[in-house]
Design a protein around this motif. Structure first.
Motif: not given
Length: 175
Positions: A117, A106, A101-103
């Motif tokens: 995060f 974010s 999910e870390f983009d």
């Protein structure tokens, strides 16, 4: 009336009241906390010197939490803390893969210089959030039960700052 009968008539209700009070006290006491079982998750850098340094720097206790023993076989570079006031433990894992999910879009929270995060467990019905330190040479994940407050993350942030140098973040591209 016979004196033994009178004594028995008085003693039985008193014993009953004492028994109820003792049972109530025992029922409201915090349950005995045993070792914490942790399942395996992909942690390709768990055996790294960075994770070993972090594990050595972790606090034995913070707030009402104390470091828990892990059930064997315990995953490498993992730790947990338990509190009599919180049903679930705080769990740390070091050397994790980059969170999917870390983009680049974010949101990050900075606590004492560490960029975290957050992934909430809401969508999965889990009453906890996992916070990932994303600006260190290894990914560190800390799962904190909802309602625990900031102390666990603050205490672990101090250990991260002490043992792992800051570095650039490497998020996934935005799809």
């Amino acid at each position: 009336m016979h004196p033994a009968l009178v004594a028995t008539a008085i003693a039985l209700p008193v014993a009953l009241v004492v028994g109820v009070i003792v049972a109530a006290v025992l029922a409201t006491r915090a349950p005995e906390q045993g070792p914490v079982a942790l399942g395996a998750v992909p942690s390709p850098q768990a055996e790294s010197p960075d994770c070993a340094a972090l594990i050595d720097a972790l606090p034995a206790e913070f707030d009402s939490f104390t470091r828990a023993e892990l059930v064997d076989p315990a995953p490498p570079a993992a730790a947990a803390w338990q509190s009599p006031d919180v049903a679930e433990p705080v769990v740390l894992r070091c050397g994790l893969e980059r969170p999917a999910e870390f983009d680049q879009a974010s949101r990050l929270d900075v606590i004492d210089g560490v960029q975290w995060f957050q992934v909430t467990g809401d969508a999965q019905g889990i009453d906890a959030s996992t916070w990932y330190a994303v600006d260190r040479p290894v990914y560190v994940g800390v799962t904190v039960p909802t309602g625990t407050g900031p102390t666990p993350l603050q205490a672990i942030t101090a250990a991260v700052t002490q043992s792992l140098p800051a570095g650039p973040i490497d998020p996934n591209p935005v799809n």
